[in-house]
Design a protein around this motif. Structure first.
Motif, short mmCIF file in Angstrom:
data_model
loop_
_atom_site.label_atom_id
_atom_site.label_comp_id
_atom_site.label_asym_id
_atom_site.label_seq_id
_atom_site.Cartn_x
_atom_site.Cartn_y
_atom_site.Cartn_z
N GLU A 62 12.30 12.13 0.34
CA GLU A 62 12.37 10.69 0.18
C GLU A 62 10.96 10.09 0.24
O GLU A 62 10.61 9.22 -0.56
N THR A 63 10.16 10.56 1.20
CA THR A 63 8.79 10.05 1.34
C THR A 63 8.01 10.29 0.05
O THR A 63 7.29 9.39 -0.41
N LEU A 64 8.18 11.49 -0.51
CA LEU A 64 7.42 11.82 -1.72
C LEU A 64 7.83 10.92 -2.88
O LEU A 64 6.99 10.42 -3.62
N VAL A 65 9.14 10.74 -3.02
CA VAL A 65 9.63 9.89 -4.11
C VAL A 65 9.14 8.46 -3.92
O VAL A 65 8.70 7.81 -4.87
N LEU A 66 9.20 7.99 -2.70
CA LEU A 66 8.78 6.61 -2.44
C LEU A 66 7.28 6.44 -2.62
O LEU A 66 6.81 5.38 -3.05
N PHE A 67 6.52 7.46 -2.32
CA PHE A 67 5.08 7.40 -2.56
C PHE A 67 4.82 7.26 -4.05
O PHE A 67 3.95 6.48 -4.48
N HIS A 68 5.59 7.99 -4.81
CA HIS A 68 5.44 7.90 -6.27
C HIS A 68 5.73 6.48 -6.74
O HIS A 68 5.05 5.96 -7.64
N ALA A 69 6.71 5.83 -6.12
CA ALA A 69 7.03 4.44 -6.47
C ALA A 69 5.85 3.54 -6.18
O ALA A 69 5.50 2.67 -6.98
N VAL A 70 5.21 3.76 -5.04
CA VAL A 70 4.05 2.96 -4.67
C VAL A 70 2.92 3.20 -5.68
O VAL A 70 2.26 2.27 -6.14
N GLU A 71 2.78 4.48 -6.03
CA GLU A 71 1.75 4.86 -6.99
C GLU A 71 1.92 4.11 -8.31
O GLU A 71 0.98 3.54 -8.87
N VAL A 72 3.16 4.09 -8.76
CA VAL A 72 3.47 3.43 -10.03
C VAL A 72 3.22 1.93 -9.93
O VAL A 72 2.59 1.33 -10.81
N ASP A 73 3.70 1.32 -8.86
CA ASP A 73 3.54 -0.13 -8.70
C ASP A 73 2.07 -0.50 -8.57
O ASP A 73 1.61 -1.49 -9.14
N TYR A 74 1.34 0.31 -7.82
CA TYR A 74 -0.09 0.02 -7.62
C TYR A 74 -0.82 0.14 -8.95
O TYR A 74 -1.64 -0.72 -9.30
N ALA A 75 -0.50 1.21 -9.69
CA ALA A 75 -1.15 1.43 -10.99
C ALA A 75 -0.83 0.27 -11.93
O ALA A 75 -1.71 -0.20 -12.67
N ALA A 76 0.39 -0.20 -11.88
CA ALA A 76 0.80 -1.31 -12.75
C ALA A 76 -0.01 -2.55 -12.40
O ALA A 76 -0.52 -3.24 -13.28
N VAL A 77 -0.13 -2.82 -11.10
CA VAL A 77 -0.87 -4.01 -10.66
C VAL A 77 -2.32 -3.93 -11.12
O VAL A 77 -2.85 -4.86 -11.73
N VAL A 78 -2.92 -2.78 -10.86
CA VAL A 78 -4.35 -2.62 -11.20
C VAL A 78 -4.56 -2.73 -12.71
O VAL A 78 -5.50 -3.39 -13.16
N SER A 79 -3.67 -2.13 -13.48
CA SER A 79 -3.89 -2.17 -14.94
C SER A 79 -3.68 -3.57 -15.48
O SER A 79 -4.41 -4.02 -16.37
N VAL A 80 -2.72 -4.31 -14.92
CA VAL A 80 -2.51 -5.68 -15.40
C VAL A 80 -3.64 -6.59 -14.92
O VAL A 80 -4.04 -7.52 -15.63
N ILE A 81 -4.20 -6.30 -13.75
CA ILE A 81 -5.36 -7.07 -13.28
C ILE A 81 -6.49 -6.89 -14.29
O ILE A 81 -7.14 -7.86 -14.72
N ASP A 82 -6.70 -5.62 -14.67
CA ASP A 82 -7.79 -5.33 -15.62
C ASP A 82 -7.56 -6.08 -16.93
O ASP A 82 -8.48 -6.65 -17.51
N LYS A 83 -6.31 -6.07 -17.36
CA LYS A 83 -5.99 -6.74 -18.62
C LYS A 83 -6.27 -8.23 -18.50
O LYS A 83 -6.85 -8.86 -19.38
N MET A 84 -5.84 -8.81 -17.38
CA MET A 84 -5.98 -10.24 -17.19
C MET A 84 -7.44 -10.64 -17.14
O MET A 84 -7.85 -11.66 -17.64
#
Lengths: 119, 716
Positions: free
Chosen positions: A92-114
């Motif tokens: 569960e921890t591993l899967v949830l870490f992956h979720a954080v990874e995805v969300d963080y990457a999404a935030v950072v990439s959209v920040i860059d775009k903005m």
């Protein structure tokens, strides 16, 4: 992309951000700093070392940072990871870490775009 | 016996004159007397024995009566020959509401109280009972006085008593056993149904997990294969990402549901604007609807409290869940509406809001509607090709319940669906709204929309602002009204025009108003969708701004404020009194640099100083090295390396620094559960502030804590 649209796309709370941080300019300034902040790297390091307490703490820090910046979705996934890590390192921890990874990457990439750093 | 005694005895016993008995007959009479005496004694003994037996029988009967009255069993004995009742236990009146007399008259009176008359024994069945045997019947009987229903196990015995065949009817109450059994049966049914639902869920979930997992693994393999082709690699990565996202949403749904069901979900209450909520929802849903060429409309009726207090994120989650289902289950070209109605605003501050999500999509069957809010359920026909966990509706309902609201649904197959969510939210204080409109240049407003309902809604929304609102339903009428107002020297200060009207468009009307009326007021366009494509044309026509539909006072205020840059009085005064943080020096322990920087800057904006420590140990050292009174307050993050916040707080309270025991300390955590507050206070801290730090809450806390610090004003 406006700051308001940024928050809608990444699942955040624009109004909360304005209330907490001020105007769009101030918000952009803090969002820019997020990419350079080591909190996510610390979480990754803790995951690679498999240190339960460090994972929980790093997830907690990322959660707090997300809340400060009204990044609701990232805050929620960080919270879930923190809650799970308190009980131990499991699938569960591993899967949830992956979720954080995805969300963080999404935030950072959209920040860059903005901020116009990537087309 | 002496002869004289015998003579006396004869006289007493037999009334016979014993004096006349000749002497030679005395022995005969003596013998007779002995025999008589013996017989008399026998009879006396027998009588005594009989009396004893009667006493015993009486005692037994008394005991029997006591037993019978004290039990919930009833006894009736009746003749097998003619059904004549010979005994009825007195408790029949209490247990069945029948008098003993009624039953003695006719034994069938008992059967007539039964609910299922066809179960009652008939004569043939009684005659078939062998001697010493019995039959049993379970039936419900109605108490003849109270109407209450009770279950009885009836046993009829066949005995031979007092040389006659008798039936003994024993009725034992079984009501509680039957109710327990019924509850068990219902529980069994529910458990079986839940198990079945869970099995269905696992079967679906297994498929729902395998599908994206297969995609992830498959495309990963393809990446290996096509590693030298960046375009393909990018495409595969995109698909892996999409599948991963879907998997995560499955897991999140399951975790959310688990958390809600275990009662660990707390609401995050704060002020927010409904207009903002709708705008954010529009940003997410509009592209989804546009992709399926669906018509998505947002309508608001009677909203005069835009700013409310509630859990905006969860309300957002509820509405997005319902809307995403609408988009999912409505075919291309379909229609989806989000309607918000303020049903009433009570005299106090509560705002009763109704959110409705309606579509003309595939609808749901009546059978599914009964279980739609249960976990792990999905409409069978809709499953094929449309992914989901079957938890979305259950989560939605649980969130609505958590907020004290109500959710309901109406739907018809192939016709459409409407979900209704009723919530009661507290309206936030809006004194500054009234102040704003008092100082604003907008005293008269002209609203133009071909839908009169929208005009009336705007009038209702503006009712408490003091602005005079007039409406027109077409462009020409609007121009006439504007001309008349100008002639009467009472012009409109602002005009709101609907973008699309039958007789002329909003832009055309704006052009005419601007051209024909000198010094006309600002004109804004009311539009339900993105206006970026028409901006240029609109500004060229003289439009001064855009207002999104549905109308909210907040949005009009924003435009009015923007337009009136000439009026410095419109600068909003800072709410609250003097700045309580000004001049204070905080020691803040926060291990994350960015979080610390944000806190420092926010405090700096309030003219407060903030020195940072990266963990609890550093904070303790900094306090120890400082002069007494140097720091006014400590803000302590809880989760930090080296020394966490609670440990640091305890150490500070026990340290030798003069301020150690008294300096106000507040914990800052991202959780706000009771246990966190409790732990903060237990460790010696004075308050708990939830992250993200709300400056108003911090000010309130500081005011409270500094005011409590021995009555001293710590600020210089």
């Amino acid at each position: 992309m406006t700051v308001k649209e940024f928050y809608a796309v990444i699942g955040g709370d624009y109004e909360g951000a304005v209330k907490c941080l001020g105007d769009d300019l101030a918000i952009k300034k803090w969002l820019l700093k997020l990419s350079a902040d080591p909190c996510f790297q610390e979480l990754q390091d803790a995951m690679s070392k498999g240190k339960q307490e460090e994972i929980a703490r790093a997830a907690n820090t990322l959660k707090a940072l997300s809340l400060n910046l009204s990044l609701t979705k990232l805050g929620q996934s960080s919270r879930r990871l923190e809650d799970a890590a308190r009980s131990g390192i499991t699938m569960e921890t591993l899967v949830l870490f992956h979720a954080v990874e995805v969300d963080y990457a999404a935030v950072v990439s959209v920040i860059d775009k903005m901020l116009g750093q990537i087309e | 016996m002496e002869t004289s005694e015998l003579r006396l005895w004869l006289k007493d016993a037999a009334g016979f004159d014993g004096e006349s008995i000749p002497g030679e007959l005395v022995p005969v009479f003596e013998a007779l007397r002995s025999k008589y005496e013996a017989e008399a004694q026998k009879q006396r003994d027998a009588l005594a024995e009989l009396a004893k037996t009667i006493r015993q029988l009486r005692e037994q009967r008394h005991l029997f009566t006591l037993l019978v009255n004290g039990t919930s069993d009833m006894f009736v004995m009746f003749s097998a020959k003619n059904y004549q009742v010979e005994y009825v236990s007195p408790n029949i009146e209490y247990l069945l509401g029948l008098s003993m007399e009624e039953v003695k008259k006719d034994i069938r009176r008992i059967s007539k109280t039964a609910v299922q008359l066809d179960l009652e024994p008939i004569a043939e069945q009684l005659r078939a009972i062998p001697l010493g045997g019995s039959i049993q019947i379970l039936n419900e009987h109605i108490h003849q006085r109270s109407g209450e229903r009770r279950w009885y196990q009836k046993t009829v015995y066949h005995f031979f008593i007092n040389d006659d065949h008798k039936y003994i009817l024993v009725m034992s109450e079984r009501t509680s056993e039957m109710e327990t059994q019924k509850r068990l049966e219902i529980a069994m049914e529910m458990a079986e149904s839940a198990n079945q639902a869970k099995s269905n869920f696992l079967a679906n979930m297994s498929h729902d997990i395998r599908t994206p997992m297969n995609a992830i693994i498959g495309f990963s393999n393809l990446i290996n294969h096509d590693a030298e082709k960046p375009v393909k690699v990018r495409e595969y990565a995109r698909k892996i990402h999409s599948s991963g996202q879907h998997l995560l949403s499955l897991i999140n749904d399951v975790l959310d549901m688990s958390k809600i069901e275990s009662g660990k979900t707390a609401l995050n209450i704060s002020e927010f604007h409904l207009s903002q909520l709708l705008e954010e929802i529009g940003i997410v849903v509009n592209p989804q609807a546009k992709a399926k060429k669906q018509d998505f409309e947002v309508l608001a009726h009677g909203i005069n409290a835009d700013c409310v207090i509630g859990d905006k994120t969860r309300i957002n989650q509820i509405l997005l869940n319902l809307l995403s289902n609408s988009v999912k289950y409505t075919p291309e070209g379909g229609q989806i509406k989000l309607i918000i109605t303020q049903k009433q605003r009570s005299g106090g501050k509560m705002s009763h809001l109704r959110f409705q999500v309606a579509d003309n999509g595939m609808g749901m069957s009546p059978e599914y509607l009964k279980v739609i809010f249960d976990s792990f359920t999905r409409e069978d026909e809709a499953v094929s090709g449309i992914q989901g966990t079957g938890l979305g509706m259950a989560i939605t309902k649980n969130l609505v319940d958590l907020m004290g609201g109500v959710i309901s649904v109406e739907s018809q197959k192939n016709q459409g669906t409407m979900f209704t969510v009723d919530l009661t939210l507290q309206a936030a204080e809006t004194d500054s709204d009234k102040n704003f409109w008092d100082r604003s240049f907008v005293k008269r407003l002209l609203v133009v929309d071909d839908e009169e309902d929208i005009c009336l809604d705007i009038e209702a929304a503006m009712a408490e602002t003091g602005v005079d609102v007039v409406h027109a339903t077409d462009g020409r009428q609007a121009i006439r009204l504007a001309e008349l107002a100008l002639k009467e020297n009472n012009p409109y200060d602002m005009v709101l025009l609907d973008w699309k009207m039958p007789d002329m468009s909003g832009v055309e009307a704006a052009r005419l108003i601007k051209d024909e009326l000198d010094g006309c007021a600002p004109v804004a366009i009311l539009m339900a969708y993105d206006w970026s494509d028409v901006e240029d044309e609109a500004f060229a026509a003289g439009i001064d701004g855009f207002l999104p539909k549905p109308f909210f006072v907040t949005n009009l205020r924003a435009i009015a404020k923007h337009l009136d840059s000439q009026n410095p009085e419109l600068e909003e005064q800072a709410e609250g009194s003097e700045n309580i943080l000004s001049g204070l020096r905080f020691l803040a322990a926060e291990d994350n640099e960015l979080n610390a920087e944000i806190l420092k800057e926010l405090l700096g904006l309030e003219d407060a100083e903030c020195e940072l420590a990266e963990n609890g140990k550093v904070a303790l050292d900094m306090l120890m090295e400082s002069a007494p009174g140097y720091y006014d307050m400590i803000l302590m993050d809880v989760k930090m390396p080296v020394m966490d916040g609670y440990t640091a707080a305890r150490a500070i309270r026990q340290c030798s620094h003069p301020d150690g025991k008294t300096i106000p300390m507040a914990a800052m955590t991202a959780s706000a559960f009771d246990e966190d507050v409790h732990q903060a206070l237990e460790s010696g801290m004075d308050a708990h502030i939830a992250k993200p730090v709300d400056m108003n809450i911090l000010k309130g806390t500081v005011q409270q804590l500094l005011g409590n610090a021995d009555g001293r004003d710590r600020r210089e």
